[in-house]
Design a protein around this motif. Structure first.
Motif, PDB file in Angstrom:
ATOM      1  N   HIS A   1      16.027-111.168 -32.315  1.00 43.72           N
ATOM      2  CA  HIS A   1      15.397-110.261 -33.275  1.00 43.72           C
ATOM      3  C   HIS A   1      13.890-110.467 -33.277  1.00 43.72           C
ATOM      4  O   HIS A   1      13.363-111.183 -34.127  1.00 43.72           O
ATOM      5  CB  HIS A   1      15.929-110.493 -34.681  1.00 43.72           C
TER       6      HIS A   1
ATOM      7  N   HIS B   1      11.100-110.900 -36.318  1.00 42.98           N
ATOM      8  CA  HIS B   1      11.849-111.005 -37.558  1.00 42.98           C
ATOM      9  C   HIS B   1      11.993-112.440 -38.027  1.00 42.98           C
ATOM     10  O   HIS B   1      11.739-112.749 -39.186  1.00 42.98           O
ATOM     11  CB  HIS B   1      13.225-110.370 -37.389  1.00 42.98           C
ATOM     12  N   CYS B   2      12.424-113.309 -37.148  1.00 39.13           N
ATOM     13  CA  CYS B   2      12.829-114.646 -37.554  1.00 39.13           C
ATOM     14  C   CYS B   2      11.662-115.631 -37.549  1.00 39.13           C
ATOM     15  O   CYS B   2      11.733-116.654 -36.895  1.00 39.13           O
ATOM     16  CB  CYS B   2      13.945-115.137 -36.655  1.00 39.13           C
TER      17      CYS B   2
ATOM     18  N   HIS C   1      13.916-118.443 -43.622  1.00 39.04           N
ATOM     19  CA  HIS C   1      14.803-117.338 -43.281  1.00 39.04           C
ATOM     20  C   HIS C   1      15.753-117.809 -42.188  1.00 39.04           C
ATOM     21  O   HIS C   1      15.344-118.470 -41.247  1.00 39.04           O
ATOM     22  CB  HIS C   1      13.988-116.150 -42.786  1.00 39.04           C
ATOM     23  N   SER C   2      17.029-117.507 -42.317  1.00 37.92           N
ATOM     24  CA  SER C   2      17.930-117.800 -41.216  1.00 37.92           C
ATOM     25  C   SER C   2      18.848-116.630 -40.966  1.00 37.92           C
ATOM     26  O   SER C   2      19.429-116.087 -41.894  1.00 37.92           O
ATOM     27  CB  SER C   2      18.779-119.028 -41.524  1.00 37.92           C
ATOM     28  N   PRO C   3      18.966-116.243 -39.699  1.00 36.07           N
ATOM     29  CA  PRO C   3      20.018-115.286 -39.408  1.00 36.07           C
ATOM     30  C   PRO C   3      21.346-116.026 -39.507  1.00 36.07           C
ATOM     31  O   PRO C   3      21.369-117.261 -39.554  1.00 36.07           O
ATOM     32  CB  PRO C   3      19.739-114.877 -37.965  1.00 36.07           C
TER      33      PRO C   3
ATOM     34  N   GLU D   1      23.215-113.072 -33.411  1.00 36.85           N
ATOM     35  CA  GLU D   1      22.446-113.238 -34.646  1.00 36.85           C
ATOM     36  C   GLU D   1      22.644-112.021 -35.531  1.00 36.85           C
ATOM     37  O   GLU D   1      22.398-110.912 -35.083  1.00 36.85           O
ATOM     38  CB  GLU D   1      20.952-113.245 -34.303  1.00 36.85           C
TER      39      GLU D   1
ATOM     40  N   HIS E   1      21.747-110.456 -39.528  1.00 38.16           N
ATOM     41  CA  HIS E   1      20.965-110.675 -40.740  1.00 38.16           C
ATOM     42  C   HIS E   1      21.703-110.134 -41.936  1.00 38.16           C
ATOM     43  O   HIS E   1      22.086-108.981 -41.963  1.00 38.16           O
ATOM     44  CB  HIS E   1      19.604-109.993 -40.627  1.00 38.16           C
TER      45      HIS E   1
ATOM     46  N   ASN F   1      20.858-110.006 -45.681  1.00 40.22           N
ATOM     47  CA  ASN F   1      19.851-110.297 -46.697  1.00 40.22           C
ATOM     48  C   ASN F   1      20.466-110.792 -48.003  1.00 40.22           C
ATOM     49  O   ASN F   1      19.928-111.702 -48.637  1.00 40.22           O
ATOM     50  CB  ASN F   1      19.001-109.059 -46.981  1.00 40.22           C
TER      51      ASN F   1
ATOM     52  N   GLU G   1      21.263-114.477 -47.736  1.00 42.95           N
ATOM     53  CA  GLU G   1      20.051-115.296 -47.822  1.00 42.95           C
ATOM     54  C   GLU G   1      19.519-115.337 -49.246  1.00 42.95           C
ATOM     55  O   GLU G   1      19.124-116.390 -49.733  1.00 42.95           O
ATOM     56  CB  GLU G   1      18.972-114.713 -46.917  1.00 42.95           C
TER      57      GLU G   1
END
Ligand SMILES: [Zn+2]
Ligand SMILES: [Zn+2]
Ligand SMILES: [Zn+2]
Length: 153
Positions: free
Chosen positions: A91, A94-95, A100-102, A115, A117, A119, A122
């Protein structure tokens, strides 16, 4: 993977290095290259072997680790903590943030990592930590199993 993909990946990593006032040095490029060439995550010693073989010089493990740390820091590579392997982030742009973690879907059979996402997930973790007065510095969300492709084989 075609050359355009490699060129774009290198240009992007170089740009990110400059943004944080660092250089995309030769060892960093070599480590990045071996990860780009690989279809699945690599351990540091696999990378060490590849870099030593293709550049015919005696690259030292700390050089590889420093390069990996750098590539993770600029957000182009992820470390799978459970088995200390590394792979290229799928991504782009993005990462970048450490908190932040996918969600990593890791296949036990072929080693491929997907991966995704989520949201809401998170946000839930972040607010749960916040509610406990916990200062989150890093998040890792790993799920292990068998990928769709391997299930069909
Ligand atoms: Zn990523
Ligand atoms: Zn991401
Ligand atoms: Zn698989």
């Amino acid at each position: 993977m075609d050359n355009l993909y490699f060129d774009a990946a290198f240009a992007d990593a170089e740009k990110r290095a400059i943004q944080i006032g660092e250089r995309f040095t030769e060892p960093r490029k070599q480590v990045f290259q071996s990860l780009l060439n690989s279809q699945s995550p690599l351990k540091a010693y696999d990378i060490l072997n590849q870099v030593s073989n293709s550049h015919e010089k005696n690259t030292k493990p700390p050089t590889i680790y420093r390069a990996l740390e750098f590539l993770c820091r600029i957000g182009v590579v992820h470390k799978i903590e459970s088995d200390a392997s590394y792979y290229i982030c799928s991504h782009n742009n993005h990462c970048k943030s450490a908190t932040h973690s996918p969600l990593f879907l890791i296949c036990k059979n072929c080693g491929q990592v997907e991966e995704i996402h989520i949201n809401e997930l998170e946000n839930s973790i972040q607010s749960a930590a916040l509610n406990s007065g916990f200062a989150l510095s890093k998040m890792m969300l790993e799920v292990h199993g068998i990928c769709a492709k391997c299930q069909n084989n």
